[in-house]
Motif scaffolding. Structure first.
Motif, PDB file in Angstrom:
ATOM      1  N   GLN A  36      -3.175  -4.340   8.976  1.00  0.00           N
ATOM      2  CA  GLN A  36      -3.679  -3.175   8.242  1.00  0.00           C
ATOM      3  C   GLN A  36      -2.928  -1.892   8.579  1.00  0.00           C
ATOM      4  OE1 GLN A  36      -7.886  -2.551   8.712  1.00  0.00           O
ATOM      5  NE2 GLN A  36      -7.993  -1.117   7.001  1.00  0.00           N
ATOM      6  N   ASN A  37      -2.577  -1.738   9.831  1.00  0.00           N
ATOM      7  CA  ASN A  37      -1.985  -0.475  10.281  1.00  0.00           C
ATOM      8  C   ASN A  37      -0.476  -0.544  10.474  1.00  0.00           C
ATOM      9  OD1 ASN A  37      -4.577   0.779  10.419  1.00  0.00           O
ATOM     10  ND2 ASN A  37      -4.946  -0.323  12.351  1.00  0.00           N
ATOM     11  N   LYS A  38       0.149  -1.613  10.001  1.00  0.00           N
ATOM     12  CA  LYS A  38       1.589  -1.758  10.184  1.00  0.00           C
ATOM     13  C   LYS A  38       2.343  -0.952   9.134  1.00  0.00           C
ATOM     14  CE  LYS A  38       1.755  -6.160  12.626  1.00  0.00           C
ATOM     15  NZ  LYS A  38       2.392  -7.491  12.694  1.00  0.00           N
ATOM     16  N   GLU A  39       3.160  -0.027   9.597  1.00  0.00           N
ATOM     17  CA  GLU A  39       3.968   0.785   8.689  1.00  0.00           C
ATOM     18  C   GLU A  39       5.275   0.054   8.368  1.00  0.00           C
ATOM     19  OE1 GLU A  39       3.139   3.648   7.284  1.00  0.00           O
ATOM     20  OE2 GLU A  39       1.171   3.638   8.249  1.00  0.00           O
ATOM     21  N   HIS A  40       5.722   0.176   7.140  1.00  0.00           N
ATOM     22  CA  HIS A  40       6.980  -0.441   6.748  1.00  0.00           C
ATOM     23  C   HIS A  40       7.637   0.397   5.653  1.00  0.00           C
ATOM     24  CE1 HIS A  40       3.758  -2.281   4.226  1.00  0.00           C
ATOM     25  NE2 HIS A  40       4.598  -1.980   3.251  1.00  0.00           N
ATOM     26  N   PRO A  41       8.949   0.376   5.589  1.00  0.00           N
ATOM     27  CA  PRO A  41       9.654   1.120   4.532  1.00  0.00           C
ATOM     28  C   PRO A  41       9.264   0.589   3.154  1.00  0.00           C
ATOM     29  CG  PRO A  41      11.177   0.339   6.225  1.00  0.00           C
ATOM     30  CD  PRO A  41       9.873  -0.344   6.479  1.00  0.00           C
ATOM     31  N   LYS A  42       9.054   1.487   2.221  1.00  0.00           N
ATOM     32  CA  LYS A  42       8.708   1.090   0.853  1.00  0.00           C
ATOM     33  C   LYS A  42       9.983   1.082   0.014  1.00  0.00           C
ATOM     34  CE  LYS A  42       4.015   2.824   1.357  1.00  0.00           C
ATOM     35  NZ  LYS A  42       2.986   3.788   0.889  1.00  0.00           N
TER      36      LYS A  42
END
Length: 216
Positions: A36-42
């Motif tokens: 849920q909280n994993k950031e990733h490049p869009k």
């Protein structure tokens, strides 16, 4: 006779209890979100869709790797490829809910059965699809997951079932893996999202769990 009926009643009660327990556990695990909280490049995107029963992963053709496109049947106008996975007998013999038989349902849920990839092609985006932004690495992981789900023959070719599609724009291909009540068509999609480090359910056999997480 009375003892036999009593025994049958107990067996039915146990079966109902097991089914209810399975349903309750599934509901609980569906509500638990992973990644849920994993950031990733869009950097790119895919789509998620449901027909009201099971989920599909939809990829734009322009973003698909050649290895995934290889051996697939499509035309120049096909721009979006929708991938579903499920029980072979259920797919081919249960076209509508009225076609569902007790035997087919039991076999699909409780016996390890052969599976198919259901590939549907579209010329344009449907407004009901949910757009999901992700990184290029995550898209590559989804590609690999989809590729691994196709069964390949001795010549390393995907195997299509001729003239088995429901309409002009869909086909079935032989798939890897077995369908059970613990690994359903929706579990397959959810597992793909988990592997790609996308937001997903801890485990789910339902379509609404994943759809709800991306409908916020």
């Amino acid at each position: 006779m009375k003892r036999v009926l009593k025994l049958i009643g107990k067996i039915i009660l146990v079966l109902i209890s097991i089914r209810l327990l399975h349903f309750l556990i599934a509901l609980i695990l569906t509500t638990i979100t992973v990644n849920q909280n994993k950031e990733h490049p869009k950097e790119t995107f895919v789509y998620l869709n449901t027909n009201g029963v099971h989920l599909d992963i939809i990829l734009p053709k322009e973003k698909m790797e050649e290895s995934l496109l290889k051996d697939l049947k499509y035309t120049q106008s096909d721009q979006y490829f929708s991938f579903g996975w499920g029980d072979e007998n259920f797919y081919l013999n249960t076209l509508q809910w009225k076609d569902l038989t007790f035997k087919n349902a039991i076999n699909a849920l409780f016996l390890k059965s052969s599976t198919l990839i259901h590939l549907t092609k579209y010329a344009e985006v449907n407004p009901s699809w949910i757009k999901i932004e992700l990184s290029q690495q995550q898209l590559s992981t989804l590609h690999q997951y989809l590729e691994n789900s196709f069964y390949e023959d001795t010549e390393s070719k995907k195997v299509i079932l001729p003239n088995k599609g429901y309409a002009y724009n869909d086909d079935f291909y032989k798939a890897t893996g077995n369908y059970t009540c613990f690994f359903t068509c929706n579990t397959w999609v959810n597992s793909a999202f988990k592997k790609a480090n996308l937001k997903a359910c801890l485990w789910t056999p339902f379509d609404f769990g994943l759809m709800d997480k991306y409908s916020d």
